[in-house]
Design a protein around this motif. Structure first.
Motif, mmCIF file in Angstrom:
data_model
loop_
_atom_site.group_PDB
_atom_site.id
_atom_site.type_symbol
_atom_site.label_atom_id
_atom_site.label_comp_id
_atom_site.label_asym_id
_atom_site.label_seq_id
_atom_site.Cartn_x
_atom_site.Cartn_y
_atom_site.Cartn_z
ATOM 1 N N ASN A 111 0.645 -1.257 -0.060
ATOM 2 C CA ASN A 111 0.049 -0.008 -0.078
ATOM 3 C C ASN A 111 0.784 1.270 -0.159
ATOM 4 O O ASN A 111 0.348 2.412 -0.249
ATOM 5 N N LEU A 112 2.018 1.154 0.363
ATOM 6 C CA LEU A 112 3.026 2.357 0.266
ATOM 7 C C LEU A 112 3.162 2.815 -1.191
ATOM 8 O O LEU A 112 3.021 4.061 -1.723
ATOM 9 N N GLU B 207 0.903 1.687 -3.741
ATOM 10 C CA GLU B 207 -0.305 2.246 -4.020
ATOM 11 C C GLU B 207 -0.759 3.670 -3.536
ATOM 12 O O GLU B 207 -1.244 4.500 -4.264
ATOM 13 N N ALA B 208 -0.195 4.039 -2.743
ATOM 14 C CA ALA B 208 -0.358 5.448 -2.109
ATOM 15 C C ALA B 208 0.208 6.647 -2.933
ATOM 16 O O ALA B 208 -0.220 7.417 -3.299
ATOM 17 N N ALA B 209 1.424 5.922 -3.339
ATOM 18 C CA ALA B 209 2.291 6.928 -4.187
ATOM 19 C C ALA B 209 1.683 6.858 -5.660
ATOM 20 O O ALA B 209 1.757 8.129 -6.423
ATOM 21 N N VAL B 210 1.231 5.903 -6.072
ATOM 22 C CA VAL B 210 0.602 5.774 -7.685
ATOM 23 C C VAL B 210 -0.801 6.685 -7.564
ATOM 24 O O VAL B 210 -0.856 7.346 -8.565
ATOM 25 N N LEU B 211 -1.345 6.551 -6.333
ATOM 26 C CA LEU B 211 -2.475 7.650 -6.341
ATOM 27 C C LEU B 211 -2.418 9.128 -6.223
ATOM 28 O O LEU B 211 -2.979 10.008 -6.706
ATOM 29 N N GLU B 212 -1.013 9.438 -5.792
ATOM 30 C CA GLU B 212 -0.382 10.723 -5.940
ATOM 31 C C GLU B 212 -0.134 11.012 -7.299
ATOM 32 O O GLU B 212 0.496 12.297 -7.625
ATOM 33 N N GLY B 213 -0.056 9.916 -8.204
ATOM 34 C CA GLY B 213 0.432 10.477 -9.599
ATOM 35 C C GLY B 213 1.727 9.819 -9.809
ATOM 36 O O GLY B 213 2.430 10.387 -10.803
ATOM 37 N N ALA B 214 2.494 9.085 -8.911
ATOM 38 C CA ALA B 214 3.689 8.924 -9.372
ATOM 39 C C ALA B 214 3.485 7.572 -10.216
ATOM 40 O O ALA B 214 2.689 6.650 -10.147
ATOM 41 N N ARG C 14 9.260 6.564 -10.900
ATOM 42 C CA ARG C 14 8.929 7.686 -9.625
ATOM 43 C C ARG C 14 8.731 6.826 -8.443
ATOM 44 O O ARG C 14 9.357 6.987 -7.239
ATOM 45 N N ASP D 141 11.431 7.094 -5.445
ATOM 46 C CA ASP D 141 10.890 7.849 -4.036
ATOM 47 C C ASP D 141 10.515 6.888 -2.988
ATOM 48 O O ASP D 141 10.699 7.081 -1.816
ATOM 49 N N ILE D 142 10.311 5.607 -3.332
ATOM 50 C CA ILE D 142 9.663 4.745 -2.220
ATOM 51 C C ILE D 142 10.606 3.353 -1.969
ATOM 52 O O ILE D 142 11.170 3.102 -0.906
#
Lengths: 291, 352
Positions: free
Chosen positions: A184-185, A187-194, A198, A202-203
């Motif tokens: 889910n980390l 996924e959280a980044a994908v939802l923010e547009g990464a 990226r 970043d993760i």
């Protein structure tokens, strides 16, 4: 639950590892330091105390300069390449591709083979005239190169073997680290547009940092510790082009029978490795405690 | 400061993982600013539905519309949806500030706007003095607030929440529950919230979609679900303790008085524990039972009983004196408190 151990039993339990450590690690190292202060003994002239003369010799030994340079190149190239390759392989076998069990096995296989077997395998790949690479080069109409026999290529050919053998082992560490990163980390980044790159930058990459420190230090130690392939493939040649520090120590001590100078070189190697260990622990302490 | 929420329409949503069908055609529709809860036992498909709305999982069939625009096939980020994950999904290597601003940084929002957005959500969630900490240095409640701040900072009109309170202790849960509800009302945000906790759903929602085995059981307001459960499953899931469901044979004469046709054996009677009474005075109907035990809960007492057919019944009363175990009693209740269900498929008969 835990009753305090009697003092005599505590000494007995600590004593066993202590005896082993002293016998096989501390005493030999100490002995090396001691013998590095003595000259090489012959039948006519017995060994005598010469202080730091052996250490002074280090500075005007052209072969040592050559093998230090070789070791430096060897470490500087194999470490980043091994890290990059093992992350790439771990990402590949961690994805949902079909046949990934087979991929994991084949990436890990080189690690399971003994270095001598690996060296023999690669001898066939490199051998001029009818080796694997030679046949491809001839088929493509390119000139045949004697990879192990020419001083420009021997060290590089050796590095390829080391990377090939070690990347599989470090892939396992990276695979474990990748699987411990919660989905889910990402996924959280994908939802923010990464995008994929990226998310990795970043993760994934920062969260792999502890593993990267561990892998880099181990690759570094192996670069100075493993010489089986040098012995089996080139014997340091041609003209010391593929000789590494440990191989040189072996040559000096057991080839030329110059034990005091070999001991001096050993102290040098132990110093270098000790320095790496300190750096490793400092790095691990500083940047890996997120939780 | 107010912002407008988005409307959300979901139609015919289907999803299967291999041979397992987890969503079997789910429909619902909510107005801007509404608080919708997807409620159901674990494995009912509620989280999958949320992930499909977020775009983290593709749908096998069906459409999702946000403010009338079909977003079924567009990537997550373009759906303009914020999300709070179950375990918060905070980036452990970034500070609170970096966590909150990550999306704005990725989307290259100008620096000045970022600073303004940060101070707005930091004030709103009371995070002002925690901005330089790492998530690992925060308590569960603080982490929860950071996760909310990250979802709110982009002022997206629709925010999804996947069991956001499940890792908090009971006291904090009620506190943050109220905070989330307040944010939804003050900012006019549309919220889709997933939980398995029916009391959470009843207390927070404008609408509840009750799911079971991948199908919608009932869609309505919390009052609808509590007062007029559509099926036995809904009746048994909602309420603490849930509705008693006993065989019609226990009180056949009351069914006659409800002028229900057919055999009492084919019906189930549902009655809420708080609608049953141990009083001996006048009551519309009575059910014979034996007391098997009780649970003292402070503000009320739960009395455990067993009917002559061996079915367990719970009664909730304010009185604190406990009759002895084994006492035979006659439970009184009014006719309009009874809900009737068909034994065959569990659906409710029309209200009398």
């Amino acid at each position: 639950m835990n009753k305090p151990l009697g003092i005599s039993r505590a000494i007995a339990l600590l004593g066993v590892p202590l005896v082993l450590l002293i016998t096989f690690t501390h005493y030999p190292l100490l002995q090396s330091v001691v013998s590095s202060f003595w000259s090489k003994g012959t039948k006519i002239r017995p060994s005598k105390f010469i202080g730091l003369d052996n250490y002074a010799k280090l500075f005007d030994d052209p072969v040592l300069a050559k093998v230090m340079w070789n070791s430096l190149i060897y470490a500087a190239v194999t470490i980043p390449v091994t890290v990059a390759l093992s992350i790439a392989m771990a990402l590949l076998v961690n994805s949902k591709l079909p046949g990934r069990a087979l991929m994991r096995l084949s990436f890990f296989l080189p690690t399971m083979l003994p270095m001598i077997a690996v060296a023999n395998l690669w001898l066939f790949v490199y051998v001029p005239g009818y080796g694997l690479i030679a046949q491809v080069m001839i088929w493509l109409g390119l000139p045949d190169i004697n990879f192990l026999g020419s001083s420009e290529t021997a060290l590089w050919a050796m590095m390829v073997v080391a990377v090939w053998k070690e990347a599989g082992l470090f892939m396992i560490f990276y695979l474990a680290a990748l699987q411990s990163i919660p989905q889910n980390l990402k996924e959280a980044a994908v939802l923010e547009g990464a995008g994929k790159a990226r998310v990795f930058r970043d993760i994934v990459w920062p969260l792999l940092a502890p593993t990267t420190v561990f892998v880099a230090i181990n690759a570094m130690l192996n670069a100075f510790r493993v010489i089986d392939h040098v012995v089996a493939m080139t014997n340091g040649g041609p003209n010391n082009a593929s000789a590494l520090l440990l191989f040189y120590i072996y040559q000096v001590a057991f080839g030329f029978r110059d034990f005091p100078y070999g001991a001096t070189l050993t102290v040098l190697l132990a110093g270098i490795l000790g320095l790496f260990a300190i750096v490793q622990f400092k790095l691990l302490d500083r940047r890996t405690h997120y939780q | 400061m107010t912002q407008r929420g988005a409307s959300l329409q979901v139609a015919g949503l289907k999803k299967a993982f291999g041979p397992t069908s987890v969503l079997k055609g789910v429909d619902f529709s909510i107005e801007p600013g509404m608080f919708l809860t997807l409620l159901g036992p674990s494995g009912c498909g509620k989280s999958t539905a949320l992930r499909i709305i977020a775009g983290l999982e593709p749908a096998d069939a069906g459409t999702i519309r946000v403010d009338g625009q079909d977003v079924t096939d567009i990537p997550s980020v373009q759906r303009n949806i914020g999300m709070v994950f179950q375990n918060y999904a905070l980036f452990p290597h970034m500070s609170v500030q970096q966590n909150i601003l990550y999306g704005l940084k990725v989307r290259r929002t100008p620096e000045a706007d970022r600073r303004r957005a940060l101070s707005r959500v930091a004030d709103m969630m009371g995070l002002g003095n925690l901005l330089d900490r790492r998530p690992g240095q925060l308590s569960g409640g603080q982490q929860q607030r950071v996760a909310l701040a990250r979802a709110l900072v982009s002022q997206r009109p629709l925010v999804l929440m996947d069991e956001p309170l499940s890792n908090l202790d009971a006291k904090l849960r009620t506190e943050i529950r109220a905070e989330i509800r307040e944010l939804n009302q003050r900012l006019g945000l549309t919220v889709v919230y997933v939980t398995h906790d029916q009391s959470e759903a009843l207390s927070m929602s404008d609408r509840i979609l009750l799911l079971n085995n991948g199908s919608a059981v009932q869609f309505g307001s919390p009052q609808d679900l509590f007062n007029t459960p559509a099926t036995v499953a809904a009746a048994r899931f909602i309420g603490t303790p849930p509705m008693n469901v006993i065989s019609g044979e226990n009180a056949p004469e009351s069914l006659g008085r409800l002028s229900v046709h057919g055999d009492a054996k084919d019906l189930l009677i549902g009655v809420r524990p708080e609608d049953l009474s141990l009083e001996t005075g006048a009551a519309d109907t009575r059910i014979e039972a034996e007391i098997t035990g009780w649970e003292y809960e402070g503000n009320n007492t739960l009395v455990k009983l067993r009917t002559s057919l061996g079915e367990a019944v719970t009664l909730s009363q304010k009185r604190q004196d406990m009759p002895e175990r084994g006492t035979r009693v006659s439970l009184g209740c009014s006719l309009h408190a009874l809900r009737l269900f068909r034994k065959t498929d569990g659906t409710a008969l029309d209200k009398p």
